[in-house]
Design a protein around this motif. Structure first.
Motif, PDB file in Angstrom:
ATOM      1  N   UNK A  99       0.829  -1.203   0.000  1.00 28.85           N
ATOM      2  CA  UNK A  99       0.000   0.000   0.000  1.00 28.85           C
ATOM      3  C   UNK A  99       0.866   1.258   0.000  1.00 28.85           C
ATOM      4  N   UNK A 100       1.811   1.341   0.925  1.00 24.96           N
ATOM      5  CA  UNK A 100       2.638   2.539   1.029  1.00 24.96           C
ATOM      6  C   UNK A 100       3.469   2.752  -0.228  1.00 24.96           C
ATOM      7  N   UNK A 101       4.153   1.728  -0.696  1.00 24.43           N
ATOM      8  CA  UNK A 101       5.015   1.884  -1.864  1.00 24.43           C
ATOM      9  C   UNK A 101       4.201   2.225  -3.112  1.00 24.43           C
ATOM     10  N   UNK A 102       2.996   1.678  -3.209  1.00 20.31           N
ATOM     11  CA  UNK A 102       2.151   1.986  -4.358  1.00 20.31           C
ATOM     12  C   UNK A 102       1.691   3.435  -4.316  1.00 20.31           C
ATOM     13  N   UNK A 103       1.340   3.927  -3.135  1.00 22.15           N
ATOM     14  CA  UNK A 103       0.946   5.332  -2.996  1.00 22.15           C
ATOM     15  C   UNK A 103       2.108   6.244  -3.372  1.00 22.15           C
ATOM     16  N   UNK A 104       3.292   5.941  -2.867  1.00 12.64           N
ATOM     17  CA  UNK A 104       4.470   6.760  -3.187  1.00 12.64           C
ATOM     18  C   UNK A 104       4.768   6.744  -4.682  1.00 12.64           C
ATOM     19  N   UNK A 105       4.660   5.580  -5.305  1.00 12.74           N
ATOM     20  CA  UNK A 105       4.940   5.475  -6.735  1.00 12.74           C
ATOM     21  C   UNK A 105       3.899   6.237  -7.547  1.00 12.74           C
ATOM     22  N   UNK A 106       2.655   6.183  -7.126  1.00  9.17           N
ATOM     23  CA  UNK A 106       1.593   6.896  -7.823  1.00  9.17           C
ATOM     24  C   UNK A 106       1.783   8.406  -7.702  1.00  9.17           C
ATOM     25  N   UNK A 107       2.191   8.871  -6.545  1.00 10.39           N
ATOM     26  CA  UNK A 107       2.484  10.294  -6.363  1.00 10.39           C
ATOM     27  C   UNK A 107       3.522  10.749  -7.384  1.00 10.39           C
ATOM     28  N   UNK A 108       4.543   9.934  -7.549  1.00  9.91           N
ATOM     29  CA  UNK A 108       5.620  10.257  -8.497  1.00  9.91           C
ATOM     30  C   UNK A 108       5.144  10.161  -9.940  1.00  9.91           C
ATOM     31  N   UNK A 109       4.511   9.047 -10.282  1.00  4.44           N
ATOM     32  CA  UNK A 109       4.135   8.804 -11.681  1.00  4.44           C
ATOM     33  C   UNK A 109       3.065   9.771 -12.176  1.00  4.44           C
ATOM     34  N   UNK A 110       2.142  10.147 -11.303  1.00  5.99           N
ATOM     35  CA  UNK A 110       1.015  10.990 -11.696  1.00  5.99           C
ATOM     36  C   UNK A 110       1.220  12.472 -11.353  1.00  5.99           C
ATOM     37  N   UNK A 111       2.399  12.818 -10.853  1.00  3.32           N
ATOM     38  CA  UNK A 111       2.704  14.220 -10.481  1.00  3.32           C
ATOM     39  C   UNK A 111       1.623  14.783  -9.560  1.00  3.32           C
ATOM     40  N   UNK A 112       1.346  14.050  -8.491  1.00  5.30           N
ATOM     41  CA  UNK A 112       0.303  14.432  -7.536  1.00  5.30           C
ATOM     42  C   UNK A 112       0.726  15.674  -6.747  1.00  5.30           C
ATOM     43  N   UNK A 113      -0.232  16.565  -6.493  1.00  5.34           N
ATOM     44  CA  UNK A 113       0.017  17.774  -5.709  1.00  5.34           C
ATOM     45  C   UNK A 113      -0.411  17.630  -4.249  1.00  5.34           C
ATOM     46  N   UNK A 114      -1.435  16.801  -4.014  1.00  9.00           N
ATOM     47  CA  UNK A 114      -2.008  16.683  -2.672  1.00  9.00           C
ATOM     48  C   UNK A 114      -2.599  15.288  -2.498  1.00  9.00           C
ATOM     49  N   UNK A 115      -2.365  14.704  -1.314  1.00  8.80           N
ATOM     50  CA  UNK A 115      -2.994  13.435  -0.948  1.00  8.80           C
ATOM     51  C   UNK A 115      -4.050  13.738   0.105  1.00  8.80           C
ATOM     52  N   UNK A 116      -5.254  13.232  -0.089  1.00  8.95           N
ATOM     53  CA  UNK A 116      -6.323  13.401   0.895  1.00  8.95           C
ATOM     54  C   UNK A 116      -6.695  12.021   1.422  1.00  8.95           C
ATOM     55  N   UNK A 117      -6.621  11.853   2.752  1.00 11.64           N
ATOM     56  CA  UNK A 117      -6.882  10.551   3.361  1.00 11.64           C
ATOM     57  C   UNK A 117      -7.862  10.695   4.515  1.00 11.64           C
ATOM     58  N   UNK A 118      -8.731   9.716   4.658  1.00 13.91           N
ATOM     59  CA  UNK A 118      -9.621   9.681   5.810  1.00 13.91           C
ATOM     60  C   UNK A 118      -8.932   9.043   6.996  1.00 13.91           C
ATOM     61  N   UNK A 119      -9.303   9.493   8.189  1.00 13.00           N
ATOM     62  CA  UNK A 119      -8.771   8.904   9.416  1.00 13.00           C
ATOM     63  C   UNK A 119      -9.924   8.381  10.250  1.00 13.00           C
ATOM     64  N   UNK A 120      -9.622   7.391  11.076  1.00 10.84           N
ATOM     65  CA  UNK A 120     -10.677   6.733  11.845  1.00 10.84           C
ATOM     66  C   UNK A 120     -10.980   7.444  13.148  1.00 10.84           C
ATOM     67  N   UNK A 121      -9.995   8.218  13.650  1.00  9.34           N
ATOM     68  CA  UNK A 121     -10.195   8.874  14.935  1.00  9.34           C
ATOM     69  C   UNK A 121     -10.394   7.877  16.056  1.00  9.34           C
ATOM     70  N   UNK A 122      -9.838   6.683  15.904  1.00  9.61           N
ATOM     71  CA  UNK A 122     -10.061   5.616  16.867  1.00  9.61           C
ATOM     72  C   UNK A 122      -8.850   5.458  17.768  1.00  9.61           C
TER      73      UNK A 122
END
Length: 280
Positions: A93-116
């Motif tokens: 999961x982590x490595x895929x997210x990092x690779x996608x950020x690079x490959x797709x020239x991402x500007x911002x990641x938005x993630x939900x949190x559980x607050x648990x």
């Protein structure tokens, strides 16, 4: 904020993240990539030790079909005119997210949190924590869906360092994007105690050095930075917390990722983070 990445497992926190990302994309005229990662742990044959067992193509196809169906349910009520696409990948999961950020020239990641807390925090929150620690772009963590127009007061906890130009540049862009006031906070703790007069002088220099505008400054005494940040945000009704972090720990009073992760997991407000690059 033209290209926004939303890592998605189709849970309620992921839905909340997509709602926020949609508002951002509508304002920036940007696009959204919903990333679903299929993680298949390596299996071994119990009779032959380390001999790997392959997953069937049928199972993988079914998981991809389930993801596509989840994506269609997730986006069926989205406003028209906002480009959003599903990207399905297999791997860590982590490595895929990092690779996608690079490959797709991402500007911002938005993630939900559980607050648990407890075990749920360890399992659900661990991915968010790792992304906060390793993402090369800003990460917006949201415990619930919030209206972009409501983000008018941004809390900026700081160690008052003068070598955070990358963070401040992105913070100013965020401030201008939402039209917010910055609330610059120094949490004075027993571990890093400083006299008020010294802190006030450092706050003035911090604002002057970075040419900050539309901002207010505060000093809060507390036992720990994390508790001071959360207590101030709740008492002063902040809308968003923005934190500079450093992936390495043990540096002189820099908000390291352990503090940021604790704030992300335990605060009821959105948290925007940016990881400082190591100094040469």
């Amino acid at each position: 904020m033209k290209k926004i990445l939303v890592p998605c497992d189709f849970s309620q926190p992921a839905r909340n993240a997509l709602l926020v990302a949609t508002e951002i994309a509508a304002k920036s005229k940007g696009e959204i990539i919903v990333l679903h990662v299929i993680y298949l742990p390596a299996l071994t044959d119990p009779y032959y030790g380390s001999t790997p067992i392959s997953y069937s193509s049928g199972l993988i196809s079914q998981m991809e079909a389930d993801a596509q169906a989840g994506f269609e349910r997730l986006t069926q009520n989205m406003p028209a005119g906002i480009p959003v696409k599903l990207q399905i990948e297999m791997g860590s999961v982590l490595e895929t997210i990092k690779q996608t950020i690079h490959d797709q020239s991402i500007d911002l990641v938005v993630m939900g949190t559980s607050g648990s807390s407890g075990l749920a925090e360890m399992l659900v929150g661990s991915v968010t924590e790792k992304v906060v620690r390793h993402s090369p772009v800003p990460v917006l963590c949201v415990p619930k869906a919030v209206a972009l127009a409501s983000l008018k007061n941004i809390l900026v906890p700081t160690a008052l360092l003068l070598n955070e130009s990358d963070f401040i540049k992105k913070l100013k862009a965020l401030q201008n994007f939402v039209g917010a006031t910055l609330h610059i906070l120094y949490v004075n703790t027993p571990a890093h105690f400083r006299r008020d007069a010294e802190i006030k002088e450092a706050l003035a220099e911090f604002i002057k050095n970075y040419h900050l505008e539309n901002c207010k400054t505060y000093i809060k005494n507390h036992y720990t930075e994390e508790e001071g940040i959360i207590d101030f945000a709740e008492r002063e009704k902040m809308d968003l917390v923005a934190m500079a972090t450093h992936a390495r720990k043990g540096l002189s009073h820099v908000f390291n990722t352990s503090i940021t992760e604790d704030v992300v997991n335990h605060i009821a407000y959105p948290v925007w983070t940016y990881t400082l690059k190591p100094q040469a």
